[in-house]
Design a protein around this motif. Structure first.
Motif, PDB file in Angstrom:
ATOM      1  N   MET A   1      -5.141  -9.071  -5.207  1.00 60.26           N
ATOM      2  CA  MET A   1      -4.000  -8.261  -4.867  1.00 60.26           C
ATOM      3  C   MET A   1      -2.989  -9.152  -4.143  1.00 60.26           C
ATOM      4  SD  MET A   1      -3.929  -4.652  -2.846  1.00 60.26           S
ATOM      5  CE  MET A   1      -4.089  -3.706  -4.328  1.00 60.26           C
ATOM      6  N   THR A   2      -1.747  -8.984  -4.482  1.00 62.99           N
ATOM      7  CA  THR A   2      -0.679  -9.798  -3.891  1.00 62.99           C
ATOM      8  C   THR A   2       0.076  -8.993  -2.829  1.00 62.99           C
ATOM      9  OG1 THR A   2       1.003  -9.073  -5.459  1.00 62.99           O
ATOM     10  CG2 THR A   2      -0.360 -10.970  -6.115  1.00 62.99           C
ATOM     11  N   PRO A   3       0.794  -9.700  -1.957  1.00 56.95           N
ATOM     12  CA  PRO A   3       1.619  -8.976  -0.986  1.00 56.95           C
ATOM     13  C   PRO A   3       2.624  -8.033  -1.667  1.00 56.95           C
ATOM     14  CG  PRO A   3       1.404 -11.250  -0.307  1.00 56.95           C
ATOM     15  CD  PRO A   3       0.789 -11.147  -1.681  1.00 56.95           C
ATOM     16  N   LYS A   4       3.188  -8.490  -2.768  1.00 62.47           N
ATOM     17  CA  LYS A   4       4.155  -7.648  -3.491  1.00 62.47           C
ATOM     18  C   LYS A   4       3.499  -6.353  -3.970  1.00 62.47           C
ATOM     19  CE  LYS A   4       7.254  -7.537  -7.427  1.00 62.47           C
ATOM     20  NZ  LYS A   4       7.703  -8.156  -8.654  1.00 62.47           N
ATOM     21  N   GLN A   5       2.301  -6.460  -4.512  1.00 55.60           N
ATOM     22  CA  GLN A   5       1.595  -5.260  -4.968  1.00 55.60           C
ATOM     23  C   GLN A   5       1.313  -4.318  -3.803  1.00 55.60           C
ATOM     24  OE1 GLN A   5      -1.613  -7.496  -6.791  1.00 55.60           O
ATOM     25  NE2 GLN A   5      -1.094  -6.652  -8.812  1.00 55.60           N
ATOM     26  N   CYS A   6       0.911  -4.884  -2.668  1.00 54.36           N
ATOM     27  CA  CYS A   6       0.647  -4.065  -1.485  1.00 54.36           C
ATOM     28  C   CYS A   6       1.892  -3.314  -1.052  1.00 54.36           C
ATOM     29  CB  CYS A   6       0.135  -4.938  -0.339  1.00 54.36           C
ATOM     30  SG  CYS A   6      -1.521  -5.586  -0.604  1.00 54.36           S
ATOM     31  N   LEU A   7       3.029  -4.003  -1.072  1.00 49.65           N
ATOM     32  CA  LEU A   7       4.278  -3.344  -0.679  1.00 49.65           C
ATOM     33  C   LEU A   7       4.672  -2.256  -1.666  1.00 49.65           C
ATOM     34  CD1 LEU A   7       6.300  -6.408   0.642  1.00 49.65           C
ATOM     35  CD2 LEU A   7       5.197  -4.583   1.981  1.00 49.65           C
ATOM     36  N   GLU A   8       4.360  -2.466  -2.934  1.00 43.89           N
ATOM     37  CA  GLU A   8       4.635  -1.423  -3.936  1.00 43.89           C
ATOM     38  C   GLU A   8       3.773  -0.191  -3.670  1.00 43.89           C
ATOM     39  OE1 GLU A   8       4.009  -3.513  -7.603  1.00 43.89           O
ATOM     40  OE2 GLU A   8       5.964  -4.509  -7.505  1.00 43.89           O
ATOM     41  N   ALA A  10       2.504   0.615  -0.781  1.00 44.32           N
ATOM     42  CA  ALA A  10       2.996   1.192   0.470  1.00 44.32           C
ATOM     43  C   ALA A  10       4.196   2.097   0.212  1.00 44.32           C
ATOM     44  CB  ALA A  10       3.361   0.084   1.448  1.00 44.32           C
ATOM     45  N   ALA A  11       5.118   1.628  -0.615  1.00 46.93           N
ATOM     46  CA  ALA A  11       6.304   2.426  -0.930  1.00 46.93           C
ATOM     47  C   ALA A  11       5.930   3.712  -1.652  1.00 46.93           C
ATOM     48  CB  ALA A  11       7.280   1.606  -1.762  1.00 46.93           C
ATOM     49  N   ASP A  12       4.956   3.621  -2.550  1.00 42.67           N
ATOM     50  CA  ASP A  12       4.513   4.800  -3.291  1.00 42.67           C
ATOM     51  C   ASP A  12       3.898   5.843  -2.353  1.00 42.67           C
ATOM     52  OD1 ASP A  12       3.960   6.298  -5.727  1.00 42.67           O
ATOM     53  OD2 ASP A  12       1.856   5.779  -5.365  1.00 42.67           O
ATOM     54  N   TYR A  13       3.026   5.393  -1.459  1.00 42.71           N
ATOM     55  CA  TYR A  13       2.407   6.333  -0.525  1.00 42.71           C
ATOM     56  C   TYR A  13       3.432   6.911   0.450  1.00 42.71           C
ATOM     57  CZ  TYR A  13      -2.320   5.510  -2.170  1.00 42.71           C
ATOM     58  OH  TYR A  13      -3.443   5.473  -2.940  1.00 42.71           O
ATOM     59  N   ALA A  15       6.570   7.453  -0.242  1.00 39.82           N
ATOM     60  CA  ALA A  15       7.319   8.454  -1.011  1.00 39.82           C
ATOM     61  C   ALA A  15       6.511   9.740  -1.157  1.00 39.82           C
ATOM     62  CB  ALA A  15       7.681   7.892  -2.388  1.00 39.82           C
ATOM     63  N   GLN A  16       5.214   9.589  -1.393  1.00 45.29           N
ATOM     64  CA  GLN A  16       4.359  10.783  -1.496  1.00 45.29           C
ATOM     65  C   GLN A  16       4.357  11.565  -0.181  1.00 45.29           C
ATOM     66  OE1 GLN A  16       0.430  10.409  -3.346  1.00 45.29           O
ATOM     67  NE2 GLN A  16       1.066   8.410  -4.134  1.00 45.29           N
ATOM     68  N   ALA A  17       4.373  10.843   0.932  1.00 45.75           N
ATOM     69  CA  ALA A  17       4.372  11.496   2.247  1.00 45.75           C
ATOM     70  C   ALA A  17       5.650  12.292   2.476  1.00 45.75           C
ATOM     71  CB  ALA A  17       4.188  10.452   3.348  1.00 45.75           C
ATOM     72  N   ALA A  18       6.716  11.925   1.787  1.00 41.35           N
ATOM     73  CA  ALA A  18       7.994  12.616   1.946  1.00 41.35           C
ATOM     74  C   ALA A  18       8.129  13.831   1.033  1.00 41.35           C
ATOM     75  CB  ALA A  18       9.144  11.639   1.680  1.00 41.35           C
ATOM     76  N   THR A  31       0.996   8.518   5.204  1.00 36.69           N
ATOM     77  CA  THR A  31       1.763   7.590   6.034  1.00 36.69           C
ATOM     78  C   THR A  31       0.870   6.472   6.556  1.00 36.69           C
ATOM     79  OG1 THR A  31       3.297   9.348   6.655  1.00 36.69           O
ATOM     80  CG2 THR A  31       3.227   7.412   8.091  1.00 36.69           C
ATOM     81  N   ASN A  32      -0.324   6.813   7.000  1.00 37.75           N
ATOM     82  CA  ASN A  32      -1.256   5.798   7.485  1.00 37.75           C
ATOM     83  C   ASN A  32      -1.677   4.840   6.378  1.00 37.75           C
ATOM     84  OD1 ASN A  32      -1.231   6.639  10.137  1.00 37.75           O
ATOM     85  ND2 ASN A  32      -2.978   8.007   9.892  1.00 37.75           N
ATOM     86  N   ILE A  33      -1.890   5.356   5.184  1.00 38.08           N
ATOM     87  CA  ILE A  33      -2.239   4.487   4.052  1.00 38.08           C
ATOM     88  C   ILE A  33      -1.079   3.548   3.754  1.00 38.08           C
ATOM     89  CG2 ILE A  33      -2.735   4.438   1.570  1.00 38.08           C
ATOM     90  CD1 ILE A  33      -4.290   7.117   2.046  1.00 38.08           C
ATOM     91  N   SER A  34       0.134   4.069   3.792  1.00 37.86           N
ATOM     92  CA  SER A  34       1.315   3.244   3.573  1.00 37.86           C
ATOM     93  C   SER A  34       1.390   2.119   4.592  1.00 37.86           C
ATOM     94  CB  SER A  34       2.577   4.111   3.642  1.00 37.86           C
ATOM     95  OG  SER A  34       3.731   3.322   3.554  1.00 37.86           O
ATOM     96  N   ARG A  35       1.170   2.450   5.847  1.00 41.30           N
ATOM     97  CA  ARG A  35       1.200   1.429   6.906  1.00 41.30           C
ATOM     98  C   ARG A  35       0.090   0.397   6.718  1.00 41.30           C
ATOM     99  NH1 ARG A  35       2.053   5.891  11.532  1.00 41.30           N
ATOM    100  NH2 ARG A  35       4.294   6.148  11.294  1.00 41.30           N
ATOM    101  N   THR A  36      -1.058   0.853   6.274  1.00 38.69           N
ATOM    102  CA  THR A  36      -2.177  -0.065   6.040  1.00 38.69           C
ATOM    103  C   THR A  36      -1.828  -1.066   4.946  1.00 38.69           C
ATOM    104  OG1 THR A  36      -3.785   1.575   6.786  1.00 38.69           O
ATOM    105  CG2 THR A  36      -4.610  -0.201   5.359  1.00 38.69           C
ATOM    106  N   TYR A  37      -1.242  -0.585   3.862  1.00 36.76           N
ATOM    107  CA  TYR A  37      -0.840  -1.497   2.785  1.00 36.76           C
ATOM    108  C   TYR A  37       0.253  -2.459   3.248  1.00 36.76           C
ATOM    109  CZ  TYR A  37      -3.585   0.244  -1.144  1.00 36.76           C
ATOM    110  OH  TYR A  37      -4.614   0.539  -1.995  1.00 36.76           O
TER     111      TYR A  37
END
Length: 62
Positions: A1-8, A10-13, A15-18, A31-37
């Protein structure tokens, strides 16, 4: 897994939280999953930088 994938992820989670109409518990979980990624992306990036520095140091010795 790459940092870029993690950030993707994070953004998805994030957005789901919103998403309207979901429970506050689910918002907190997403939100916590997003922060973890996001944190994982940072750690992977730091690890890659550290490994590059080690390779440079090793090649400079020879």
């Amino acid at each position: 897994m790459t940092p870029k994938q993690c950030l993707e992820y994070a953004a998805d989670y994030k957005a789901q939280a919103a998403t309207a109409g979901i429970s506050s518990k689910r918002v907190a979980l997403l939100t916590n999953i997003s922060r973890t990624y996001t944190a994982l992306a940072s750690q992977l990036s730091m690890l890659a930088d550290d490994m590059k520095a080690d390779r440079r140091e090793s090649s400079a010795r020879f």
